[in-house]
Design a protein around this motif. Structure first.
Motif, PDB file in Angstrom:
ATOM      1  N   TYR A   1       3.588  11.683   0.038  1.00  0.00           N
ATOM      2  CA  TYR A   1       4.794  11.962   0.818  1.00  0.00           C
ATOM      3  C   TYR A   1       4.414  11.872   2.278  1.00  0.00           C
ATOM      4  CZ  TYR A   1       8.735  14.488   2.820  1.00  0.00           C
ATOM      5  OH  TYR A   1       9.828  14.838   3.569  1.00  0.00           O
ATOM      6  N   GLY A   2       5.064  10.977   2.995  1.00  0.00           N
ATOM      7  CA  GLY A   2       4.714  10.814   4.404  1.00  0.00           C
ATOM      8  C   GLY A   2       5.626   9.816   5.084  1.00  0.00           C
ATOM      9  N   ASP A   3       5.154   9.335   6.214  1.00  0.00           N
ATOM     10  CA  ASP A   3       5.937   8.392   7.003  1.00  0.00           C
ATOM     11  C   ASP A   3       6.287   7.164   6.170  1.00  0.00           C
ATOM     12  OD1 ASP A   3       5.788  10.072   9.179  1.00  0.00           O
ATOM     13  OD2 ASP A   3       4.031   9.071  10.020  1.00  0.00           O
ATOM     14  N   ALA A   4       7.480   6.676   6.389  1.00  0.00           N
ATOM     15  CA  ALA A   4       8.001   5.554   5.610  1.00  0.00           C
ATOM     16  C   ALA A   4       7.212   4.280   5.897  1.00  0.00           C
ATOM     17  CB  ALA A   4       9.476   5.341   5.931  1.00  0.00           C
ATOM     18  N   TYR A   5       6.792   3.642   4.835  1.00  0.00           N
ATOM     19  CA  TYR A   5       6.144   2.336   4.890  1.00  0.00           C
ATOM     20  C   TYR A   5       6.893   1.419   3.937  1.00  0.00           C
ATOM     21  CZ  TYR A   5       2.105   4.590   7.076  1.00  0.00           C
ATOM     22  OH  TYR A   5       1.284   5.271   7.913  1.00  0.00           O
ATOM     23  N   ASP A   6       6.594   0.163   4.031  1.00  0.00           N
ATOM     24  CA  ASP A   6       7.138  -0.789   3.092  1.00  0.00           C
ATOM     25  C   ASP A   6       6.572  -0.442   1.711  1.00  0.00           C
ATOM     26  OD1 ASP A   6       6.255  -3.749   1.806  1.00  0.00           O
ATOM     27  OD2 ASP A   6       8.352  -3.527   2.434  1.00  0.00           O
ATOM     28  N   GLU A   7       7.443  -0.283   0.713  1.00  0.00           N
ATOM     29  CA  GLU A   7       6.993   0.153  -0.611  1.00  0.00           C
ATOM     30  C   GLU A   7       6.013  -0.836  -1.224  1.00  0.00           C
ATOM     31  OE1 GLU A   7       8.564   1.581  -4.974  1.00  0.00           O
ATOM     32  OE2 GLU A   7       9.985   1.536  -3.306  1.00  0.00           O
ATOM     33  N   GLN A   8       6.247  -2.121  -1.040  1.00  0.00           N
ATOM     34  CA  GLN A   8       5.331  -3.125  -1.595  1.00  0.00           C
ATOM     35  C   GLN A   8       3.953  -3.008  -0.957  1.00  0.00           C
ATOM     36  OE1 GLN A   8       6.269  -4.811  -4.221  1.00  0.00           O
ATOM     37  NE2 GLN A   8       4.198  -5.602  -4.409  1.00  0.00           N
ATOM     38  N   GLU A   9       3.912  -2.774   0.354  1.00  0.00           N
ATOM     39  CA  GLU A   9       2.636  -2.599   1.050  1.00  0.00           C
ATOM     40  C   GLU A   9       1.928  -1.332   0.546  1.00  0.00           C
ATOM     41  OE1 GLU A   9       0.888  -1.961   5.574  1.00  0.00           O
ATOM     42  OE2 GLU A   9       3.031  -2.256   5.283  1.00  0.00           O
ATOM     43  N   GLN A  10       2.691  -0.266   0.369  1.00  0.00           N
ATOM     44  CA  GLN A  10       2.151   0.994  -0.135  1.00  0.00           C
ATOM     45  C   GLN A  10       1.545   0.803  -1.529  1.00  0.00           C
ATOM     46  OE1 GLN A  10       2.115   3.228   2.026  1.00  0.00           O
ATOM     47  NE2 GLN A  10       1.846   5.189   1.062  1.00  0.00           N
ATOM     48  N   ARG A  11       2.263   0.125  -2.387  1.00  0.00           N
ATOM     49  CA  ARG A  11       1.793  -0.135  -3.748  1.00  0.00           C
ATOM     50  C   ARG A  11       0.500  -0.963  -3.712  1.00  0.00           C
ATOM     51  NH1 ARG A  11       4.112   1.216  -7.864  1.00  0.00           N
ATOM     52  NH2 ARG A  11       6.179   1.442  -6.955  1.00  0.00           N
ATOM     53  N   SER A  12       0.450  -1.942  -2.837  1.00  0.00           N
ATOM     54  CA  SER A  12      -0.731  -2.789  -2.706  1.00  0.00           C
ATOM     55  C   SER A  12      -1.943  -1.982  -2.218  1.00  0.00           C
ATOM     56  CB  SER A  12      -0.426  -3.934  -1.739  1.00  0.00           C
ATOM     57  OG  SER A  12      -1.565  -4.705  -1.517  1.00  0.00           O
TER      58      SER A  12
ATOM     59  N   LYS B   1       8.765   9.458  -0.396  1.00  0.00           N
ATOM     60  CA  LYS B   1       7.868   9.893  -1.458  1.00  0.00           C
ATOM     61  C   LYS B   1       7.521   8.678  -2.316  1.00  0.00           C
ATOM     62  CE  LYS B   1       7.494  13.693  -4.708  1.00  0.00           C
ATOM     63  NZ  LYS B   1       8.231  14.817  -5.303  1.00  0.00           N
ATOM     64  N   PHE B   2       6.241   8.383  -2.402  1.00  0.00           N
ATOM     65  CA  PHE B   2       5.741   7.277  -3.205  1.00  0.00           C
ATOM     66  C   PHE B   2       5.077   7.867  -4.444  1.00  0.00           C
ATOM     67  CE2 PHE B   2       2.094   4.678  -4.463  1.00  0.00           C
ATOM     68  CZ  PHE B   2       2.696   3.454  -4.671  1.00  0.00           C
ATOM     69  N   VAL B   3       5.449   7.390  -5.625  1.00  0.00           N
ATOM     70  CA  VAL B   3       4.884   7.880  -6.881  1.00  0.00           C
ATOM     71  C   VAL B   3       4.485   6.676  -7.726  1.00  0.00           C
ATOM     72  CG1 VAL B   3       5.295   9.228  -8.981  1.00  0.00           C
ATOM     73  CG2 VAL B   3       6.403   9.900  -6.841  1.00  0.00           C
ATOM     74  N   SER B   4       3.247   6.713  -8.244  1.00  0.00           N
ATOM     75  CA  SER B   4       2.801   5.618  -9.098  1.00  0.00           C
ATOM     76  C   SER B   4       1.753   6.138 -10.077  1.00  0.00           C
ATOM     77  CB  SER B   4       2.213   4.492  -8.250  1.00  0.00           C
ATOM     78  OG  SER B   4       2.015   3.342  -9.037  1.00  0.00           O
TER      79      SER B   4
END
Length: 133
Positions: free
Chosen positions: A107-118, A5-8
């Motif tokens: 919410y989905g497949d795991a990615y590198d958090e830094q890449e996701q944020r970018s 889960k990525f939240v920003s």
């Protein structure tokens, strides 16, 4: 594959009424979020990225506040998987400073958090250019 889960939160200098159509309509989403977005007669959104179809149902649509799309595989008749990936947009206001924020929850497949944020920073910057916020 493991899901995360990525939240920003992103500050948006515009009103909820201006930004909401960009989060909830096919034409709005196609301007900044996907290459194209098409809605069929069953109200299923087809998000097209790099020539690939990604189907989603709108599960929350609170005007000027909250949008959530749940992705699914239309070829899976039984839909055994209840752990569907989703994308969620929430419009929130800091009452103290009178500033608006767009909260993105993915919410989905795991990615590198830094890449996701970018990726999200690039998408949100594109959205801000469109709306002038």
């Amino acid at each position: 594959m493991q899901k995360i889960k990525f939240v920003s939160d992103y500050q948006i200098n515009t009103s909820k009424k201006i930004i909401y159509p960009y989060l909830s309509t096919a034409s709005g989403l196609a301007q900044w979020f996907a290459d194209d977005v098409v809605i069929n007669e069953d109200k299923v959104y087809n998000f097209i990225y790099d020539g690939e179809n990604h189907y989603a149902r709108p599960v929350i649509m609170r005007i000027n506040h909250h949008v959530k799309f749940e992705f699914f595989d239309p070829s899976d008749e039984e839909e055994v998987d209840t752990d569907h990936p989703f994308i969620e947009f929430k419009l929130e206001e800091n009452e103290l400073t009178q500033t608006f924020y767009l909260r993105v929850i993915e919410y989905g497949d795991a990615y590198d958090e830094q890449e996701q944020r970018s990726i999200w920073e690039g998408l949100i910057n594109g959205l801000k250019e469109i709306i002038g916020g």
